[in-house]
Design a protein around this motif. Structure first.
Motif, PDB file in Angstrom:
ATOM      1  N   ASN A  58      -0.869  -2.380  -4.486  1.00 36.98           N
ATOM      2  CA  ASN A  58      -0.133  -3.081  -5.579  1.00 36.98           C
ATOM      3  C   ASN A  58      -0.045  -4.720  -5.076  1.00 36.98           C
ATOM      4  O   ASN A  58       0.310  -5.122  -4.117  1.00 36.98           O
ATOM      5  CB  ASN A  58       1.404  -2.677  -5.438  1.00 36.98           C
ATOM      6  CG  ASN A  58       2.320  -3.425  -6.431  1.00 36.98           C
ATOM      7  OD1 ASN A  58       2.056  -4.494  -6.830  1.00 36.98           O
ATOM      8  ND2 ASN A  58       3.461  -2.730  -6.761  1.00 36.98           N
ATOM      9  N   LEU A  94       0.746  -1.163   0.035  1.00 39.55           N
ATOM     10  CA  LEU A  94      -0.094   0.135   0.089  1.00 39.55           C
ATOM     11  C   LEU A  94       0.857   1.065  -0.002  1.00 39.55           C
ATOM     12  O   LEU A  94       1.685   1.363   0.935  1.00 39.55           O
ATOM     13  CB  LEU A  94      -0.897   0.002   1.125  1.00 39.55           C
ATOM     14  CG  LEU A  94      -1.986  -1.099   1.489  1.00 39.55           C
ATOM     15  CD1 LEU A  94      -2.724  -1.018   2.540  1.00 39.55           C
ATOM     16  CD2 LEU A  94      -2.902  -0.881   0.018  1.00 39.55           C
ATOM     17  N   ASN A  95       0.967   2.047  -1.076  1.00 36.24           N
ATOM     18  CA  ASN A  95       1.728   2.991  -1.160  1.00 36.24           C
ATOM     19  C   ASN A  95       3.227   2.756  -0.833  1.00 36.24           C
ATOM     20  O   ASN A  95       3.915   3.289  -0.219  1.00 36.24           O
ATOM     21  CB  ASN A  95       1.274   4.349  -0.278  1.00 36.24           C
ATOM     22  CG  ASN A  95      -0.019   5.149  -0.966  1.00 36.24           C
ATOM     23  OD1 ASN A  95      -0.739   4.558  -1.565  1.00 36.24           O
ATOM     24  ND2 ASN A  95       0.088   6.275  -0.520  1.00 36.24           N
ATOM     25  N   ASN A  96       3.502   1.644  -1.720  1.00 33.25           N
ATOM     26  CA  ASN A  96       4.970   1.217  -1.839  1.00 33.25           C
ATOM     27  C   ASN A  96       5.251   0.715  -0.322  1.00 33.25           C
ATOM     28  O   ASN A  96       6.757   0.423   0.053  1.00 33.25           O
ATOM     29  CB  ASN A  96       5.718   2.265  -2.308  1.00 33.25           C
ATOM     30  CG  ASN A  96       5.602   2.328  -3.650  1.00 33.25           C
ATOM     31  OD1 ASN A  96       5.308   1.415  -4.541  1.00 33.25           O
ATOM     32  ND2 ASN A  96       5.590   3.799  -4.347  1.00 33.25           N
ATOM     33  N   GLN A 154      -3.758  12.702   4.171  1.00 33.90           N
ATOM     34  CA  GLN A 154      -4.769  12.466   3.101  1.00 33.90           C
ATOM     35  C   GLN A 154      -6.114  11.699   3.302  1.00 33.90           C
ATOM     36  O   GLN A 154      -6.748  11.383   2.396  1.00 33.90           O
ATOM     37  CB  GLN A 154      -3.759  10.833   2.102  1.00 33.90           C
ATOM     38  CG  GLN A 154      -2.714  11.681   1.508  1.00 33.90           C
ATOM     39  CD  GLN A 154      -1.910  10.711   0.607  1.00 33.90           C
ATOM     40  OE1 GLN A 154      -2.428   9.916   0.337  1.00 33.90           O
ATOM     41  NE2 GLN A 154      -0.717  10.995   0.648  1.00 33.90           N
ATOM     42  N   ASP A 211      -5.595   2.390  -7.880  1.00 31.81           N
ATOM     43  CA  ASP A 211      -6.027   3.180  -6.871  1.00 31.81           C
ATOM     44  C   ASP A 211      -7.223   2.579  -6.156  1.00 31.81           C
ATOM     45  O   ASP A 211      -8.335   1.864  -6.879  1.00 31.81           O
ATOM     46  CB  ASP A 211      -6.695   4.486  -7.547  1.00 31.81           C
ATOM     47  CG  ASP A 211      -5.633   5.639  -7.739  1.00 31.81           C
ATOM     48  OD1 ASP A 211      -4.402   5.052  -7.353  1.00 31.81           O
ATOM     49  OD2 ASP A 211      -5.879   6.391  -8.344  1.00 31.81           O
ATOM     50  N   LEU A 218       0.055   8.952   6.510  1.00 27.30           N
ATOM     51  CA  LEU A 218      -0.794   9.373   5.552  1.00 27.30           C
ATOM     52  C   LEU A 218      -2.126  10.158   6.267  1.00 27.30           C
ATOM     53  O   LEU A 218      -2.956  10.248   5.626  1.00 27.30           O
ATOM     54  CB  LEU A 218      -1.226   8.424   4.478  1.00 27.30           C
ATOM     55  CG  LEU A 218      -0.038   7.719   3.793  1.00 27.30           C
ATOM     56  CD1 LEU A 218      -0.479   6.551   2.920  1.00 27.30           C
ATOM     57  CD2 LEU A 218       0.685   8.608   2.646  1.00 27.30           C
ATOM     58  N   LEU A 224       1.650   4.507   8.162  1.00 31.15           N
ATOM     59  CA  LEU A 224       2.165   4.768   6.858  1.00 31.15           C
ATOM     60  C   LEU A 224       2.484   6.486   6.560  1.00 31.15           C
ATOM     61  O   LEU A 224       2.853   6.857   5.617  1.00 31.15           O
ATOM     62  CB  LEU A 224       0.963   4.412   5.734  1.00 31.15           C
ATOM     63  CG  LEU A 224       0.667   3.003   5.488  1.00 31.15           C
ATOM     64  CD1 LEU A 224      -0.386   2.955   4.678  1.00 31.15           C
ATOM     65  CD2 LEU A 224       1.746   2.398   4.949  1.00 31.15           C
ATOM     66  N   LEU A 234      -5.594   4.646  -1.540  1.00 34.98           N
ATOM     67  CA  LEU A 234      -4.390   4.200  -1.591  1.00 34.98           C
ATOM     68  C   LEU A 234      -4.002   3.529  -2.846  1.00 34.98           C
ATOM     69  O   LEU A 234      -4.765   2.870  -3.541  1.00 34.98           O
ATOM     70  CB  LEU A 234      -3.812   3.340  -0.479  1.00 34.98           C
ATOM     71  CG  LEU A 234      -4.143   4.322   1.128  1.00 34.98           C
ATOM     72  CD1 LEU A 234      -4.262   2.916   1.989  1.00 34.98           C
ATOM     73  CD2 LEU A 234      -3.260   4.994   1.333  1.00 34.98           C
ATOM     74  N   TRP A 235      -2.746   3.552  -3.191  1.00 37.59           N
ATOM     75  CA  TRP A 235      -2.325   2.471  -4.098  1.00 37.59           C
ATOM     76  C   TRP A 235      -1.903   1.076  -3.755  1.00 37.59           C
ATOM     77  O   TRP A 235      -0.995   0.932  -3.079  1.00 37.59           O
ATOM     78  CB  TRP A 235      -0.864   3.006  -4.879  1.00 37.59           C
ATOM     79  CG  TRP A 235      -1.001   4.408  -5.544  1.00 37.59           C
ATOM     80  CD1 TRP A 235      -1.945   4.944  -6.015  1.00 37.59           C
ATOM     81  CD2 TRP A 235       0.140   5.170  -5.771  1.00 37.59           C
ATOM     82  NE1 TRP A 235      -1.550   6.156  -6.809  1.00 37.59           N
ATOM     83  CE2 TRP A 235      -0.162   6.444  -6.378  1.00 37.59           C
ATOM     84  CE3 TRP A 235       1.555   5.034  -5.226  1.00 37.59           C
ATOM     85  CZ2 TRP A 235       0.665   7.399  -6.807  1.00 37.59           C
ATOM     86  CZ3 TRP A 235       2.317   6.011  -5.773  1.00 37.59           C
ATOM     87  CH2 TRP A 235       2.062   7.253  -6.620  1.00 37.59           C
TER      88      TRP A 235
END
Length: 179
Positions: free
Chosen positions: A89, A30-32, A62, A96, A59, A57, A86-87
């Protein structure tokens, strides 16, 4: 197999402790940042994340304040503290993903529900402890972290304790005093 189809076979079950009743749990980015203990739940109509994870994180800035009431299968309710995008991955595929943030302690750090599953066109299979989804090039497979699922949803074995009668307690007491 027809092109564009996903399939599962018996060989994919090898290496999984059987029999099992485990939820589908794995780690994602999540968000790298790697986040462990992410539950995939096709019964959930929302993606959920713990507020503590968002704090870790870094964040918090956000978060979009939003109070929504989420209801679980037993009609218990939880009010969200906000939403965050969040991104996510998963196996190199980044999307997203909107999460509803809650403060409750849970056995998992995040939950990916139907919104994420449908967006990915993913097929989660708890029997095989894997998730498959198509990409433009091929089919991606995400394997379980069965040990994490077992830890999260551990059911402690209960030992039944019999209730002793007064005469049985007296007998035990006399035997202990005789020693």
């Amino acid at each position: 197999m027809p092109e564009g189809s996903l399939s599962f076979n018996d060989e994919e079950v090898e290496g999984i402790s059987q029999p099992h009743n485990d939820a589908l749990v794995f780690s994602i980015l999540l968000n790298n940042v790697q986040v462990k203990r992410v539950l995939v739940d096709p019964c959930s109509s929302a993606n959920i994340i713990r507020s503590r994870v968002v704090e870790q994180l870094g964040l918090q800035d956000q978060i979009v304040p939003a109070a929504q009431v989420l209801k679980s299968f037993n009609m218990a309710s939880e009010t969200t503290k906000g939403d965050i995008i969040l991104w996510a991955n998963v196996a190199g595929t980044i999307k997203d993903t909107k999460f509803h943030m809650i403060e409750r302690d849970m056995g998992y750090n995040a939950l990916l529900g139907r919104p994420w599953i449908h967006n990915m066109k993913a097929v989660p299979l708890t029997l095989h402890q894997m998730l498959k989804f198509p990409t433009s090039d091929d089919v991606k497979i995400v394997y379980r972290e069965q040990h994490a699922a077992k830890e999260m949803f551990l059911v402690d074995e209960v030992t039944l304790i019999s209730i002793l009668s007064a005469s049985e307690r007296s007998s035990i007491k006399r035997k202990q005093e005789a020693k």
